[in-house]
Design an enzyme around this catalytic site. Structure first.
Site, PDB file in Angstrom:
ATOM      1  CE  LYS A 207      -1.224   6.914   6.791  1.00 53.40           C
ATOM      2  NZ  LYS A 207      -0.787   5.979   5.770  1.00 53.40           N
TER       3      LYS A 207
ATOM      4  CG  PHE B 273      -1.851   1.261   1.121  1.00 58.92           C
ATOM      5  CD1 PHE B 273      -3.009   1.231   0.357  1.00 58.92           C
ATOM      6  CD2 PHE B 273      -1.496   2.458   1.734  1.00 58.92           C
ATOM      7  CE1 PHE B 273      -3.815   2.363   0.229  1.00 58.92           C
ATOM      8  CE2 PHE B 273      -2.301   3.595   1.601  1.00 58.92           C
ATOM      9  CZ  PHE B 273      -3.453   3.545   0.845  1.00 58.92           C
TER      10      PHE B 273
ATOM     11  CG  ASP C 183       5.657   4.051   1.823  1.00 55.64           C
ATOM     12  OD1 ASP C 183       5.616   4.771   2.842  1.00 55.64           O
ATOM     13  OD2 ASP C 183       4.678   3.905   1.059  1.00 55.64           O
TER      14      ASP C 183
HETATM   15  C1  LIG Z   1      -0.973   6.062   4.312  1.00 54.61           C
HETATM   16  C2  LIG Z   1       0.130   5.546   3.472  1.00 54.61           C
HETATM   17  C3  LIG Z   1       0.447   6.127   2.239  1.00 54.61           C
HETATM   18  C4  LIG Z   1      -0.378   7.238   1.625  1.00 54.61           C
HETATM   19  O1  LIG Z   1      -0.441   8.382   2.411  1.00 54.61           O
HETATM   20  P1  LIG Z   1      -1.592   9.477   2.120  1.00 54.61           P
HETATM   21  O2  LIG Z   1      -1.210  10.623   3.003  1.00 54.61           O
HETATM   22  O3  LIG Z   1      -2.895   8.856   2.499  1.00 54.61           O
HETATM   23  O4  LIG Z   1      -1.521   9.811   0.669  1.00 54.61           O
HETATM   24  C5  LIG Z   1       1.534   5.632   1.557  1.00 54.61           C
HETATM   25  N1  LIG Z   1       2.270   4.613   2.040  1.00 54.61           N
HETATM   26  C6  LIG Z   1       2.006   4.030   3.223  1.00 54.61           C
HETATM   27  C7  LIG Z   1       2.873   2.928   3.724  1.00 54.61           C
HETATM   28  C8  LIG Z   1       0.908   4.460   3.976  1.00 54.61           C
HETATM   29  O5  LIG Z   1       0.612   3.847   5.120  1.00 54.61           O
END
Ligand SMILES: *Cc1c(COP(=O)(O)O)cnc(C)c1O
Length: 405
Positions: free
Chosen positions: A255, A141, A226
């Protein structure tokens, strides 16, 4: 027009149904607790999918935001503001990288990483034009943009959004042999969550991240981590890769970087990587704005002391010990690290959604991920008695599935 902003039904009536929220309408919050419009309090064990690692309205973060609101909120990157250098400098030091590219949302940071990796591939590695490949993991994700959903393996996230962006290859998460086989001379990057959050808090086998690092180095491929959900103290380390002693070529952050106040994301990398960007080649109107930087500087300061990482490690150990003792008693498996757990509820007992609703009735907010998995990610400011309260309520829910109210 009659406005009834407090009802669950109205919230559904006037919005696209791209979420299935729990039927709670929150009006205020502090620390680990939220209060709904009827005055009922709930312990927040989702923490905004880790955007609220420091809890709701952390005093240092709120003070920084207030002070900044009274001084300067936006300049655009056409001009420089007086918090910009400090934010980038502090984040570079925290990540051990040279340069920082500030953006807003997580998806934008991932998009930025993809663009920079491709440009690096053409300009530095010498990949022929249009041939750059990026390898990702199954069940990833990384956000919701059209390019990012192009390499999703989740049909809900991906279906009917084509035509899709080419240039991505998917390998199983945790499988070094599959990764080694997938790397070719056009591969510019491997993009991974060090622990897969959305997939259910999936921790890779020991040695996997170190192996990814070795394969990337050996093949002149960038390792893009990520850490949007796994980073900034969540796992008991500043970054999840720190557990394995691995330094990626790029930290992708979001985040919690915005302290639960404003969206703040960033890519941090070496000069040889982020240095490929020249004026006009990438940008964002709001990226690195004064309010975002003022809050994010305080976030980085909170992490510089190590206190939250330690809380996450210590309270996380207690949380995992208790959760593991429930395996076989309504729980089939527990995964995770620090104050972060994927909890598989016995599907013969209830679905993840039913467990989340029952927990809500018992005063604890969590959210299911897929099927029967609950994700526990309380704020790192949670206290031991609060954590015990949440786990007591989970036990009650497992033994009394329908809840009380
Ligand atoms: C939440 C998340 C995203 C996307 O972040 P947004 O601010 O919702 O665009 C990307 N990668 C990971 C691992 C996430 O948990």
């Amino acid at each position: 027009m009659k406005l009834t902003p407090s009802s669950v039904a109205d919230a559904q009536r006037w919005t696209a149904h791209n979420y299935h929220p729990l039927p709670v309408v929150i009006a205020s919050a502090e620390g680990s607790w939220v209060t709904d419009v009827d005055g009922k309090r709930y312990l927040d064990c989702l923490a905004g999918y880790s955007a609220l690692n420091f809890g709701h309205r952390h005093p240092a973060l709120i003070a920084a935001a207030h002070a900044q609101l009274d001084r300067l909120t936006l300049t655009s990157r056409a001009f420089i503001h007086d918090h910009f250098a400090e934010f980038c400098h502090r984040l570079a030091e925290l990540t051990g990288q040279d340069l920082v590219l500030p953006m807003n949302t997580g998806a934008e940071a991932v998009e930025s990483a993809v663009k920079v990796a491709r440009k690096w591939g053409y300009q530095v590695k010498g990949v022929p034009a249009g041939r750059a490949r990026i390898i990702v993991a199954a069940n990833n994700f990384h956000g919701r943009t059209t390019t990012i959903v192009s390499f999703s393996t989740d049909s809900d996230a991906r279906d009917d959004y084509g035509p899709y962006t080419p240039g991505f290859a998917v390998v199983p998460f945790g499988d070094l042999d599959a990764l080694a086989d997938a790397i070719d001379e056009h591969t510019v990057a491997v993009l991974l969550e060090p622990i897969q959050g959305e997939a259910g808090v999936i921790v890779p086998p020991d040695g996997y991240l170190a192996g990814v690092r070795q394969l990337c180095t050996a093949n002149n491929v960038l390792f893009l981590a990520d850490e949007i959900q796994s980073g900034l103290g969540r796992t008991g380390y500043t970054f999840a890769v720190d557990h394995d002693g691995v330094q990626p070529d790029m930290h992708i952050l979001g985040k919690a970087l915005g302290g639960g106040i404003v969206p703040v994301s960033a890519v941090a990398a070496s000069r040889s990587v982020l240095g490929v960007l020249k004026p006009g080649q990438h940008g964002s109107t709001f990226g690195g704005n004064p309010l975002a930087c003022a809050v994010a500087i305080e976030v980085v300061k909170l992490l510089e002391k190590g206190e939250y990482q330690q809380r996450s490690a210590e309270l996380g150990a207690l949380m995992h010990a208790r959760l593991n003792s429930l395996v076989g008693q309504g729980i089939t498996a527990v995964r995770g690290r620090g104050l972060w757990a994927g909890v598989d509820i016995d599907p013969s007992l209830m679905t993840g959604r039913q467990a989340a609703e029952a927990l809500m009735a018992h005063g604890v907010l969590v959210k299911e991920t897929h099927g029967s998995t609950l994700r526990l990610a309380p704020p790192l400011v949670i206290t031991e008695p609060e954590l015990d309260f949440a786990l007591d309520r989970l036990e009650t829910t497992l033994h009394q599935p329908s809840g009380r109210s």
